[in-house]
Design a protein around this motif. Sequence first.
Motif, short mmCIF file in Angstrom:
data_model
loop_
_atom_site.label_atom_id
_atom_site.label_comp_id
_atom_site.label_asym_id
_atom_site.label_seq_id
_atom_site.Cartn_x
_atom_site.Cartn_y
_atom_site.Cartn_z
N PRO A 90 79.81 -48.09 -6.42
CA PRO A 90 79.36 -48.61 -7.72
C PRO A 90 78.36 -49.73 -7.54
O PRO A 90 78.42 -50.49 -6.56
N SER A 91 77.42 -49.85 -8.48
CA SER A 91 76.46 -50.95 -8.44
C SER A 91 77.15 -52.24 -8.84
O SER A 91 78.24 -52.23 -9.43
N ALA A 104 76.24 -54.29 -11.13
CA ALA A 104 76.31 -54.35 -12.59
C ALA A 104 77.53 -53.59 -13.11
O ALA A 104 78.23 -54.07 -14.02
N GLU A 105 77.80 -52.41 -12.54
CA GLU A 105 78.95 -51.62 -12.97
C GLU A 105 80.26 -52.34 -12.66
O GLU A 105 81.20 -52.30 -13.46
N VAL A 106 80.29 -52.99 -11.50
CA VAL A 106 81.50 -53.73 -11.13
C VAL A 106 81.78 -54.83 -12.14
O VAL A 106 82.92 -55.01 -12.61
N ILE A 151 80.68 -55.09 -15.31
CA ILE A 151 81.01 -54.51 -16.62
C ILE A 151 82.44 -53.99 -16.65
O ILE A 151 83.17 -54.17 -17.63
N ASN A 152 82.86 -53.35 -15.55
CA ASN A 152 84.18 -52.72 -15.51
C ASN A 152 85.33 -53.70 -15.32
O ASN A 152 86.49 -53.29 -15.30
N ASN A 181 94.02 -49.88 -12.12
CA ASN A 181 92.75 -50.59 -11.98
C ASN A 181 93.04 -52.09 -11.89
O ASN A 181 93.22 -52.77 -12.89
#
Length: 438
Positions: free
Chosen positions: A131-132, A134-136, A138-139, A153
């Motif tokens: 994952p990028s 940014a994705e990390v 956001i998530n 998670n």
Amino acid sequence: MIKINKLGLTSKILIGMGAGVIIGLLLRNIFPGSEWVQDYITEGFLHVVGTIFIASLKMLVVPLVFISLVCGTCSLSDPSKLGRLGGKTIAFYLFTTAIALTLAIAAAILIHPGNASLASSQMEYVVKEAPSLAEVIINIVPTNPMQALSEGNMLQIIIFAVIFGFAISHIGERGVRVAALFNDLNDVIMRVVTLIMQLAPYGVFALMAKLSLTLGLETFGSVLKYFFLVVLVLLLQALIVYPSLLKLFSGLNPLMFLRKMRDVQLFAFSTASSNATLPVTIETSEHRMGVDNKIASFTLPLGATLNMDGTAIMQGVATVFIAQVFGIELSLLDYATVVVTATLASIGTAGVPGVGLIMLAMVLNQVGLPVEGIALIIGVDRLLDMLRTAVNVTGDTVATLIIAKSEGEFNQAIFDDSQAGKAAKSFEEQVMHPKKTN
């Protein structure tokens, strides 16, 4: 039989590990290529026992993290204290990860494990896309807390538990009742941890026996130098860097710490999973080390998700190794990029076996190295995964002790008592022989 019962949990686990390795190697050499051994012992009995043991540990992870974090957070009613605690924890984890990476890269450059003759056009490794950043980020915030709990998670669970616990501490008398319920649930979970820890010698035996039967030993020939270099840096981090930081920032006895960490390190080594080891890490930190629950329940789940120093060491050495194999010169800027990228990549990395290879692909891409080089090290990564997981949980516990000491949430008498909170003794007295404790 009496002597066996008197053995501590660490001794039983060591016996289980040794017996597993010996029996696995004996079966491998006495019955080479035997389908019966493969079907009924390796993938049959050993697989079932080992998988049940791992599953029993993982079963506790989500409820333990959620309940313990809620308990820890709702006891921190002061927002400034919660912010200070979180800031200290994250800063220390990122600091030790940067140290680990720098040490790994320096050692790899100095010893030069890579040999250009190892490169081959036949190398193939299919890696999942990392994952990028940014994705990390956001998530981190869960859109569905129940889904985060069901899927395990960890970052999302941590965020939700912290918010939930903070809310409990700010609704007055009703919050006190809810907090009392969660404290009772936490006691129940810790008792379950104590029960399951008694199965450890048998689970470790099965895991090590299966590993001895299935590990491709021929792989060691081509990457022996890489393997032992990673082991060396992991040992330096665990036995030199961490004890030094513990002594420097808290003044605690590093030898006592290492002595009490043996059970946790053995669990981590045999499971190769920080998350699966988390119940044991928390139990040891509170009852063997003297850390207050409100600190341990916050820093350790966070460490199992954020603090991957062992993985960072592998990534640092592997990056230099692969560059050397393919004859690619890395600049000082490239090395700095590796340190920053791998440190940030540790955020959100799942504490499960093998995840380091996925994050290594992200680091290799960042500095323009061929991801195919991972095929060179995948053969020995299982053993290294076990070692680096032991390093990860050691770093988590060092950070927890330092932060607990700085916050005044630490019991020095428990830490100094070598017999304090021994799981085997607690289990026998409280469960096996309840009448003796009345």
